[in-house]
Scaffold this motif. Structure first.
Motif, PDB file in Angstrom:
ATOM      1  N   PRO A 222       0.809  -1.234   0.000  1.00 36.92           N
ATOM      2  CA  PRO A 222       0.000   0.000   0.000  1.00 36.92           C
ATOM      3  C   PRO A 222       0.841   1.284   0.000  1.00 36.92           C
ATOM      4  N   ARG A 223       2.155   1.161   0.134  1.00 32.23           N
ATOM      5  CA  ARG A 223       2.989   2.348   0.300  1.00 32.23           C
ATOM      6  C   ARG A 223       3.311   3.060  -1.010  1.00 32.23           C
ATOM      7  N   PHE A 224       2.972   2.450  -2.140  1.00 29.98           N
ATOM      8  CA  PHE A 224       3.200   3.122  -3.423  1.00 29.98           C
ATOM      9  C   PHE A 224       2.093   2.748  -4.395  1.00 29.98           C
ATOM     10  N   GLU A 225       1.887   3.618  -5.370  1.00 30.47           N
ATOM     11  CA  GLU A 225       0.788   3.472  -6.321  1.00 30.47           C
ATOM     12  C   GLU A 225       1.307   3.001  -7.676  1.00 30.47           C
ATOM     13  N   ILE A 226       0.504   2.188  -8.356  1.00 34.43           N
ATOM     14  CA  ILE A 226       0.781   1.810  -9.741  1.00 34.43           C
ATOM     15  C   ILE A 226      -0.495   2.108 -10.532  1.00 34.43           C
ATOM     16  N   ALA A 227      -0.500   3.209 -11.267  1.00 31.10           N
ATOM     17  CA  ALA A 227      -1.702   3.684 -11.943  1.00 31.10           C
ATOM     18  C   ALA A 227      -1.894   2.988 -13.289  1.00 31.10           C
ATOM     19  N   PRO A 228      -3.119   2.973 -13.805  1.00 31.58           N
ATOM     20  CA  PRO A 228      -3.343   2.441 -15.159  1.00 31.58           C
ATOM     21  C   PRO A 228      -2.468   3.166 -16.184  1.00 31.58           C
ATOM     22  N   ALA A 229      -1.929   2.410 -17.129  1.00 33.73           N
ATOM     23  CA  ALA A 229      -1.090   2.934 -18.212  1.00 33.73           C
ATOM     24  C   ALA A 229       0.195   3.581 -17.704  1.00 33.73           C
ATOM     25  N   SER A 230       0.649   3.200 -16.515  1.00 32.36           N
ATOM     26  CA  SER A 230       1.900   3.740 -15.977  1.00 32.36           C
ATOM     27  C   SER A 230       3.070   2.834 -16.339  1.00 32.36           C
ATOM     28  N   VAL A 231       4.274   3.396 -16.230  1.00 30.23           N
ATOM     29  CA  VAL A 231       5.504   2.663 -16.551  1.00 30.23           C
ATOM     30  C   VAL A 231       6.437   2.707 -15.346  1.00 30.23           C
ATOM     31  N   THR A 232       6.913   1.548 -14.950  1.00 33.94           N
ATOM     32  CA  THR A 232       7.902   1.415 -13.874  1.00 33.94           C
ATOM     33  C   THR A 232       9.120   0.706 -14.464  1.00 33.94           C
ATOM     34  N   THR A 233      10.290   1.275 -14.254  1.00 31.58           N
ATOM     35  CA  THR A 233      11.488   0.769 -14.933  1.00 31.58           C
ATOM     36  C   THR A 233      12.538   0.312 -13.926  1.00 31.58           C
ATOM     37  N   PHE A 234      13.108  -0.874 -14.181  1.00 32.48           N
ATOM     38  CA  PHE A 234      14.286  -1.266 -13.419  1.00 32.48           C
ATOM     39  C   PHE A 234      15.275  -1.978 -14.321  1.00 32.48           C
ATOM     40  N   VAL A 235      16.516  -1.989 -13.870  1.00 30.67           N
ATOM     41  CA  VAL A 235      17.630  -2.568 -14.636  1.00 30.67           C
ATOM     42  C   VAL A 235      18.237  -3.692 -13.822  1.00 30.67           C
ATOM     43  N   ILE A 236      18.555  -4.793 -14.491  1.00 30.67           N
ATOM     44  CA  ILE A 236      19.203  -5.930 -13.842  1.00 30.67           C
ATOM     45  C   ILE A 236      20.547  -6.200 -14.515  1.00 30.67           C
ATOM     46  N   GLY A 237      21.574  -6.376 -13.696  1.00 29.83           N
ATOM     47  CA  GLY A 237      22.900  -6.715 -14.195  1.00 29.83           C
ATOM     48  C   GLY A 237      23.569  -7.716 -13.275  1.00 29.83           C
ATOM     49  N   ASP A 238      24.822  -8.027 -13.544  1.00 28.15           N
ATOM     50  CA  ASP A 238      25.563  -8.964 -12.693  1.00 28.15           C
ATOM     51  C   ASP A 238      25.685  -8.439 -11.261  1.00 28.15           C
ATOM     52  N   TRP A 239      25.566  -7.133 -11.106  1.00 20.30           N
ATOM     53  CA  TRP A 239      25.716  -6.490  -9.807  1.00 20.30           C
ATOM     54  C   TRP A 239      24.420  -6.486  -9.005  1.00 20.30           C
ATOM     55  N   GLY A 240      23.300  -6.875  -9.633  1.00 23.45           N
ATOM     56  CA  GLY A 240      22.018  -6.871  -8.933  1.00 23.45           C
ATOM     57  C   GLY A 240      20.956  -6.150  -9.730  1.00 23.45           C
ATOM     58  N   ALA A 241      20.029  -5.506  -9.034  1.00 19.39           N
ATOM     59  CA  ALA A 241      18.920  -4.809  -9.686  1.00 19.39           C
ATOM     60  C   ALA A 241      18.770  -3.412  -9.104  1.00 19.39           C
ATOM     61  N   LYS A 242      18.329  -2.480  -9.957  1.00 18.01           N
ATOM     62  CA  LYS A 242      18.160  -1.095  -9.522  1.00 18.01           C
ATOM     63  C   LYS A 242      16.876  -0.537 -10.124  1.00 18.01           C
ATOM     64  N   LEU A 243      16.040   0.053  -9.266  1.00 18.08           N
ATOM     65  CA  LEU A 243      14.822   0.709  -9.719  1.00 18.08           C
ATOM     66  C   LEU A 243      15.177   2.077 -10.292  1.00 18.08           C
ATOM     67  N   MET A 244      14.709   2.361 -11.508  1.00 16.57           N
ATOM     68  CA  MET A 244      15.024   3.620 -12.175  1.00 16.57           C
ATOM     69  C   MET A 244      13.864   4.612 -12.134  1.00 16.57           C
ATOM     70  N   THR A 245      12.642   4.139 -12.385  1.00 19.42           N
ATOM     71  CA  THR A 245      11.457   4.995 -12.288  1.00 19.42           C
ATOM     72  C   THR A 245      10.328   4.184 -11.667  1.00 19.42           C
ATOM     73  N   LEU A 246       9.404   4.889 -11.022  1.00 18.95           N
ATOM     74  CA  LEU A 246       8.263   4.223 -10.389  1.00 18.95           C
ATOM     75  C   LEU A 246       6.978   4.949 -10.765  1.00 18.95           C
ATOM     76  N   ASN A 247       6.029   4.211 -11.336  1.00 18.07           N
ATOM     77  CA  ASN A 247       4.688   4.745 -11.590  1.00 18.07           C
ATOM     78  C   ASN A 247       4.726   6.028 -12.432  1.00 18.07           C
ATOM     79  N   GLU A 248       5.498   6.005 -13.507  1.00 14.53           N
ATOM     80  CA  GLU A 248       5.517   7.145 -14.431  1.00 14.53           C
ATOM     81  C   GLU A 248       4.182   7.152 -15.177  1.00 14.53           C
ATOM     82  N   MET A 249       3.381   8.178 -14.960  1.00 22.40           N
ATOM     83  CA  MET A 249       2.028   8.209 -15.490  1.00 22.40           C
ATOM     84  C   MET A 249       1.938   8.982 -16.797  1.00 22.40           C
ATOM     85  N   ILE A 250       1.205   8.417 -17.747  1.00 24.62           N
ATOM     86  CA  ILE A 250       0.967   9.090 -19.016  1.00 24.62           C
ATOM     87  C   ILE A 250      -0.120  10.148 -18.840  1.00 24.62           C
TER      88      ILE A 250
END
Length: 203
Positions: free
Chosen positions: A170-198
Motif C-alpha cells: 500500500p505504500r506506493f501506487e501503480i496507476a493504469p497505463a503507468s511505466v515502472t522501470t528497473f535494470v538488472i545486471g551482474d551487480w544486482g537490480a536497480k529501480l530507475m522509475t516508479l509509476n511514471e504516469m501518461i
C-alpha cells in the motif's frame, strides 16, 4: 551487461475501481483506456523496446498490441507469469460486496499471511513474476523488454527489487497505463522509475 525492464500496467477498462476484475473474461479497454493505450504506445516508442511480453488477460493484450503496432515490433508474447492475481471466488465482485467479507479485509491488511479464496497468495505472485524476470535477464543481455501486466504484479516485483516485505504494497501506487522501470545486471537490480504516469489521475 544489463537488461532493462519496463513494467507497464494495462490501460483502464470501463468502471475501473468499482469492481475486482481479476481473471474474469471479457474485460476489455474502454474508450478512455484505448486513448491511454495509444498515448502509452507513443511514450514507449522513445524507449527502443526490443520485445513485449504480456499477461493473458484481454486488457493487457490490447495494451501490449498498441505498443508493438506503433513500434513495429513482433506481436506480444503471452507469459502466464504476468497474469493477474488469481483472486478465485472474488473475481468480478464489486468492492462494495468485498468490503463485507472478513477475508477480504485480512487480505488487504496482511497479505503475507492471506490467501484469496480458491486462489493464490501475494508471495505466489511474487515468485512467478521474479522467476520470469530472472529467466529473461539471463538470456537477453543488453536488451530492453516491456512487460505488460497488472498493478499487484508490478508491486510484487518492485518490492523484490527494493528488498521490501510483500506487505509494503500500500505504500506506493501503480496507476493504469503507468511505466515502472528497473535494470538488472551482474551487480544486482536497480529501480530507475516508479509509476511514471501518461495521464494525471482524475478525482
Amino acid at each position: 551487461m544489463t537488461v532493462t525492464f519496463f513494467l507497464v500496467r494495462h490501460a483502464a477498462h470501463n468502471n475501473v475501481g468499482s469492481f475486482l476484475a481479476g481473471r474474469a473474461t471479457g474485460i476489455t479497454l474502454g474508450e478512455a483506456g484505448r486513448a491511454q493505450a495509444r498515448a502509452l504506445a507513443e511514450r514507449m516508442q522513445r524507449e527502443n523496446v526490443d520485445a513485449v511480453f504480456t499477461s493473458p488477460r484481454e486488457r493487457t493484450r490490447e495494451t501490449a498490441h498498441a505498443i508493438t503496432s506503433l513500434s513495429r515490433l513482433q506481436e506480444p508474447k503471452v507469459a502466464d507469469e504476468l497474469d493477474e492475481v488469481d483472486f478465485g471466488e472474488w473475481s468480478g465482485k464489486s468492492f462494495a460486496v468485498l468490503e463485507a467479507d472478513p477475508l477480504w479485509r485480512r487480505w488487504n491488511s496482511i497479505r503475507s499471511l492471506a490467501r484469496t479464496p480458491g486462489g493464490e497468495t501475494m508471495l505466489d505472485v511474487q515468485s512467478r513474476v521474479v522467476r520470469l524476470v530472472e529467466g529473461l535477464a539471463s538470456g537477453n543481455s543488453g536488451r530492453r523488454l516491456a512487460l505488460v501486466t497488472h498493478s499487484d504484479v508490478i508491486k510484487a516485483a518492485v518490492s523484490h527489487v527494493l528488498g521490501l516485505p510483500i506487505d509494503a504494497w500500500p505504500r506506493f501506487e501503480i496507476a493504469p497505463a503507468s511505466v515502472t522501470t528497473f535494470v538488472i545486471g551482474d551487480w544486482g537490480a536497480k529501480l530507475m522509475t516508479l509509476n511514471e504516469m501518461i495521464f494525471e489521475p482524475t478525482s
